[in-house]
Write an enzyme that holds these catalytic residues in place. Sequence first.
Site, PDB file in Angstrom:
ATOM      1  N   SER A 275      22.338  23.313  36.327  1.00 40.39           N
ATOM      2  CA  SER A 275      21.421  24.397  36.739  1.00 40.39           C
ATOM      3  C   SER A 275      21.040  25.203  35.505  1.00 40.39           C
ATOM      4  O   SER A 275      21.799  25.232  34.523  1.00 40.39           O
ATOM      5  CB  SER A 275      22.128  25.330  37.728  1.00 40.39           C
ATOM      6  OG  SER A 275      21.363  26.507  37.957  1.00 40.39           O
TER       7      SER A 275
ATOM      8  N   TYR B  99      29.327  30.329  40.193  1.00 39.22           N
ATOM      9  CA  TYR B  99      28.317  29.262  40.171  1.00 39.22           C
ATOM     10  C   TYR B  99      27.910  28.948  38.733  1.00 39.22           C
ATOM     11  O   TYR B  99      27.849  27.781  38.326  1.00 39.22           O
ATOM     12  CB  TYR B  99      27.101  29.716  40.982  1.00 39.22           C
ATOM     13  CG  TYR B  99      26.010  28.673  41.108  1.00 39.22           C
ATOM     14  CD1 TYR B  99      26.121  27.627  42.012  1.00 39.22           C
ATOM     15  CD2 TYR B  99      24.851  28.750  40.332  1.00 39.22           C
ATOM     16  CE1 TYR B  99      25.117  26.672  42.141  1.00 39.22           C
ATOM     17  CE2 TYR B  99      23.842  27.810  40.448  1.00 39.22           C
ATOM     18  CZ  TYR B  99      23.979  26.767  41.363  1.00 39.22           C
ATOM     19  OH  TYR B  99      22.985  25.824  41.482  1.00 39.22           O
TER      20      TYR B  99
HETATM   21  N1  LIG Z   1      17.603  24.839  44.706  1.00 33.19           N
HETATM   22  C1  LIG Z   1      17.707  25.408  43.511  1.00 33.19           C
HETATM   23  O1  LIG Z   1      16.979  26.351  43.171  1.00 33.19           O
HETATM   24  C2  LIG Z   1      18.731  24.874  42.535  1.00 33.19           C
HETATM   25  C3  LIG Z   1      18.705  25.374  41.228  1.00 33.19           C
HETATM   26  C4  LIG Z   1      19.628  24.892  40.311  1.00 33.19           C
HETATM   27  C5  LIG Z   1      20.534  23.920  40.689  1.00 33.19           C
HETATM   28  N2  LIG Z   1      20.550  23.458  41.975  1.00 33.19           N
HETATM   29  C6  LIG Z   1      21.529  22.422  42.304  1.00 33.19           C
HETATM   30  O2  LIG Z   1      20.876  21.318  42.909  1.00 33.19           O
HETATM   31  C7  LIG Z   1      21.835  20.577  43.658  1.00 33.19           C
HETATM   32  C8  LIG Z   1      21.237  20.217  44.984  1.00 33.19           C
HETATM   33  O3  LIG Z   1      21.059  21.392  45.754  1.00 33.19           O
HETATM   34  P1  LIG Z   1      19.712  21.689  46.554  1.00 33.19           P
HETATM   35  O4  LIG Z   1      19.031  22.777  45.865  1.00 33.19           O
HETATM   36  O5  LIG Z   1      19.005  20.431  46.843  1.00 33.19           O
HETATM   37  O6  LIG Z   1      20.332  22.355  47.875  1.00 33.19           O
HETATM   38  P2  LIG Z   1      20.527  21.799  49.353  1.00 33.19           P
HETATM   39  O7  LIG Z   1      21.461  22.779  49.990  1.00 33.19           O
HETATM   40  O8  LIG Z   1      19.211  21.542  49.984  1.00 33.19           O
HETATM   41  O9  LIG Z   1      21.271  20.402  49.144  1.00 33.19           O
HETATM   42  C9  LIG Z   1      22.619  20.332  48.764  1.00 33.19           C
HETATM   43  C10 LIG Z   1      23.284  19.261  49.619  1.00 33.19           C
HETATM   44  O10 LIG Z   1      24.637  19.101  49.147  1.00 33.19           O
HETATM   45  C11 LIG Z   1      25.463  18.959  50.290  1.00 33.19           C
HETATM   46  N3  LIG Z   1      26.822  19.351  49.932  1.00 33.19           N
HETATM   47  C12 LIG Z   1      27.272  20.589  49.628  1.00 33.19           C
HETATM   48  N4  LIG Z   1      28.585  20.550  49.393  1.00 33.19           N
HETATM   49  C13 LIG Z   1      28.972  19.255  49.556  1.00 33.19           C
HETATM   50  C14 LIG Z   1      30.215  18.590  49.456  1.00 33.19           C
HETATM   51  N5  LIG Z   1      31.337  19.238  49.143  1.00 33.19           N
HETATM   52  N6  LIG Z   1      30.234  17.260  49.685  1.00 33.19           N
HETATM   53  C15 LIG Z   1      29.113  16.583  50.017  1.00 33.19           C
HETATM   54  N7  LIG Z   1      27.917  17.166  50.150  1.00 33.19           N
HETATM   55  C16 LIG Z   1      27.855  18.497  49.901  1.00 33.19           C
HETATM   56  C17 LIG Z   1      24.841  19.864  51.331  1.00 33.19           C
HETATM   57  O11 LIG Z   1      25.262  19.506  52.649  1.00 33.19           O
HETATM   58  C18 LIG Z   1      23.362  19.631  51.103  1.00 33.19           C
HETATM   59  O12 LIG Z   1      22.873  18.578  51.903  1.00 33.19           O
HETATM   60  C19 LIG Z   1      23.086  21.452  43.732  1.00 33.19           C
HETATM   61  O13 LIG Z   1      24.045  20.981  42.817  1.00 33.19           O
HETATM   62  C20 LIG Z   1      22.587  22.806  43.313  1.00 33.19           C
HETATM   63  O14 LIG Z   1      23.599  23.608  42.762  1.00 33.19           O
HETATM   64  C21 LIG Z   1      19.652  23.900  42.900  1.00 33.19           C
END
Ligand SMILES: NC(=O)c1ccc[n+]([C@@H]2O[C@H](COP(=O)([O-])OP(=O)(O)OC[C@H]3O[C@@H](n4cnc5c(N)ncnc54)[C@H](O)[C@@H]3O)[C@@H](O)[C@H]2O)c1
Length: 265
Positions: free
Chosen positions: A141, A154
Amino acid sequence: MRFTDKSIIVTGAGSGIGRAAALLFASEGGRVVVADKTEGADETAHLITQAGGAAKAIRIDAGLEEDVIRTIALACDSFGGLDVMFANAGISGGMANLFDTDVALITEVLRVNLIGPFLAIKHAAPRIAERGKGAIVLTASVAGIRSGAGSPAYSASKAGVINLAAVSAQQLTGSNVRVNAICPGLTETGMTKPVFDYAREANKMDRVGRLNPLHRGAQPEELAKVALFLASEDASYVNGQAIAVDGGLSSSHPVTRQEYGKTAA
Ligand SMILES: NC(=O)c1ccc[n+]([C@@H]2O[C@H](COP(=O)([O-])OP(=O)(O)OC[C@H]3O[C@@H](n4cnc5c(N)ncnc54)[C@H](O)[C@@H]3O)[C@@H](O)[C@H]2O)c1
């Protein structure tokens, strides 16, 4: 069709960036193990098979070693081996500040966000190496690059992911397994839904992502495409890197920028 007949695991594939990546991998010929802790895994796998692709869903906790091992075994048994691991599952853990963060909270955030990718690399790399070459992509991130985009727990977890990509790439010397990370900026997914919902309701979408030079948040596909690039042979000489996909947010100190086409005040 960069992934024809490749065996690919995507964790956190039930939503957001992971789902977008799973769909794109499959659309380029990949056979995808769709891993998530929720029923979103089954939905994503259904979307892939409905479109004529190959997918297997598995419900896991990506921060548990036995579940990671089970996921890799499913890929190897179903698709004959493993070529790509996209360790993407993550949780925000909320926005608790330093003093409101108890040990239980930071432990859980580190377990899912950092130990999860560590386990993915540890157990996937030997299977990928057996194929002669392949790639591991982690989701970090912008919060892991510097402060201001997440809670202390985080941000520390994502800084760890960036370092893990570098250290693992070095430790896999000679294996032909590359390890890289993407560093998303604000992206419209399940994790950030409240932010986008609020902005739409309040008619303030112009404020979402206003701190980056593109003046907007990202869509999950914009992150997924970079993950696919890093997983593909197009990135055959990219290794140990963390690529910011943030509209330019992390490319500047927080200064007042001069807008394109406008003269300085
Ligand atoms: N959305 C943003 O702005 C953003 C920014 C920076 C980083 N991220 C990172 O992107 C990645 C994906 O997140 P996203 O934004 O698509 O969010 P999201 O919540 O849409 O998707 C995350 C998915 O991970 C699954 N998950 C969470 N914990 C889990 C576990 N212990 N085991 C298995 N599955 C698990 C959730 O059920 C969900 O389906 C994450 O690592 C998040 O930290 C997101």
